[in-house]
Design a protein around this motif. Structure first.
Motif, mmCIF file in Angstrom:
data_model
loop_
_atom_site.group_PDB
_atom_site.id
_atom_site.type_symbol
_atom_site.label_atom_id
_atom_site.label_comp_id
_atom_site.label_asym_id
_atom_site.label_seq_id
_atom_site.Cartn_x
_atom_site.Cartn_y
_atom_site.Cartn_z
ATOM 1 N N LEU A 105 7.312 -8.637 -6.570
ATOM 2 C CA LEU A 105 5.971 -8.120 -6.309
ATOM 3 C C LEU A 105 4.948 -8.535 -7.365
ATOM 4 O O LEU A 105 3.773 -8.186 -7.244
ATOM 5 N N SER A 106 5.366 -9.212 -8.377
ATOM 6 C CA SER A 106 4.517 -9.736 -9.460
ATOM 7 C C SER A 106 3.466 -8.734 -9.953
ATOM 8 O O SER A 106 2.274 -8.992 -9.899
ATOM 9 N N GLY A 107 3.938 -7.581 -10.393
ATOM 10 C CA GLY A 107 3.045 -6.609 -11.016
ATOM 11 C C GLY A 107 2.330 -5.663 -10.079
ATOM 12 O O GLY A 107 1.555 -4.827 -10.527
ATOM 13 N N GLN A 108 2.555 -5.731 -8.795
ATOM 14 C CA GLN A 108 1.884 -4.851 -7.828
ATOM 15 C C GLN A 108 2.778 -3.661 -7.479
ATOM 16 O O GLN A 108 3.072 -3.404 -6.308
ATOM 17 N N PHE A 109 3.206 -2.911 -8.486
ATOM 18 C CA PHE A 109 4.082 -1.760 -8.255
ATOM 19 C C PHE A 109 3.945 -0.787 -9.409
ATOM 20 O O PHE A 109 3.377 -1.085 -10.452
ATOM 21 N N TYR A 110 4.479 0.425 -9.187
ATOM 22 C CA TYR A 110 4.618 1.407 -10.263
ATOM 23 C C TYR A 110 6.034 1.970 -10.155
ATOM 24 O O TYR A 110 6.464 2.387 -9.084
ATOM 25 N N PHE A 111 6.762 1.958 -11.259
ATOM 26 C CA PHE A 111 8.163 2.385 -11.274
ATOM 27 C C PHE A 111 8.388 3.364 -12.413
ATOM 28 O O PHE A 111 7.878 3.157 -13.516
ATOM 29 N N ARG A 112 9.119 4.427 -12.140
ATOM 30 C CA ARG A 112 9.354 5.454 -13.156
ATOM 31 C C ARG A 112 10.791 5.962 -13.119
ATOM 32 O O ARG A 112 11.353 6.186 -12.049
ATOM 33 N N VAL A 113 11.391 6.141 -14.300
ATOM 34 C CA VAL A 113 12.683 6.801 -14.448
ATOM 35 C C VAL A 113 12.362 8.260 -14.713
ATOM 36 O O VAL A 113 11.675 8.584 -15.679
ATOM 37 N N ILE A 114 12.854 9.167 -13.868
ATOM 38 C CA ILE A 114 12.430 10.564 -13.958
ATOM 39 C C ILE A 114 13.262 11.411 -14.929
ATOM 40 O O ILE A 114 12.705 12.065 -15.786
ATOM 41 N N PRO A 115 14.602 11.429 -14.862
ATOM 42 C CA PRO A 115 15.323 12.326 -15.775
ATOM 43 C C PRO A 115 15.343 11.815 -17.212
ATOM 44 O O PRO A 115 15.370 10.607 -17.451
ATOM 45 N N TYR A 116 15.316 12.753 -18.152
ATOM 46 C CA TYR A 116 15.419 12.403 -19.570
ATOM 47 C C TYR A 116 16.766 12.911 -20.076
ATOM 48 O O TYR A 116 17.053 14.112 -19.966
ATOM 49 N N PRO A 117 17.608 12.037 -20.617
ATOM 50 C CA PRO A 117 18.929 12.472 -21.080
ATOM 51 C C PRO A 117 18.852 13.320 -22.355
ATOM 52 O O PRO A 117 18.519 12.814 -23.408
ATOM 53 N N HIS A 118 19.131 14.620 -22.217
ATOM 54 C CA HIS A 118 19.138 15.539 -23.351
ATOM 55 C C HIS A 118 20.554 15.910 -23.767
ATOM 56 O O HIS A 118 20.833 16.098 -24.940
#
Length: 177
Positions: free
Chosen positions: A87-100
């Protein structure tokens, strides 16, 4: 030393262990393992906030599970690489959980005669070996926002490919804003 199999930790019912103290001698765990996840948000966050990425997909667990930080990082690298290439930069991606949660391991000797050398097994505490995120049923793991239908197909394909890297069964939830 190699990591233990994920099933040694993943399906166990646990209470989160995150206890550390500012005073080192009061803390049970003296050193906390470093975080392996480098980034939690990738892509064009501004485009997402402006509403230019209407198609949203989330990968959601279907069971209670612990996911280790190295598994999350492996999936993150794979997804980010494929999205950047496709997609050459036309996206938004996020990792949701934070390992505690800090995982512990009581190391065992193996081999001939080790049963006579090893002692102190009763209520052993173990040493910190890694971190994990404790996820409840239906909690999201990854989130992707993309601009069009063609990109949705690519994102679904990627989520299907990373399911083998995760220690749980999961499903993809799609929504359009």
């Amino acid at each position: 030393m190699a990591l233990r199999k994920a099933n040694a930790y993943s399906k166990r019912k646990v209470t989160a262990y995150t206890r550390t103290s500012k005073k080192k001698n009061l803390s049970y765990i003296k050193t906390i393992p470093p975080q392996k996840i480098v980034k939690f948000s990738m892509g064009k966050e501004k485009m997402f906030r402006l509403g230019k990425l209407p198609h949203q997909l989330s990968l959601v667990t279907t069971e209670n599970v612990q996911v280790r930080h190295n598994a999350l990082e492996a999936c993150r690298q794979f997804i980010n690489k494929k999205l950047d290439k496709g997609l050459s930069g036309q996206f938004y991606f996020r990792v949701i959980p934070y390992p505690h949660h800090i995982q512990r391991e009581n190391k065992m000797l193996t081999g001939a005669g080790s049963d006579r050398m090893q002692t102190g097994m009763q209520l052993s505490f173990g040493k910190a070996v890694g971190k994990s995120a404790i996820l409840k049923k239906n909690s999201p793991i990854f989130f992707v926002a993309v601009p069009n239908e063609k990109a949705v197909v690519l994102a679904r394909k990627m989520f299907k490919q990373i399911k083998s890297k995760l220690p749980c069964t999961s499903r993809v939830i799609y929504s359009k804003k």
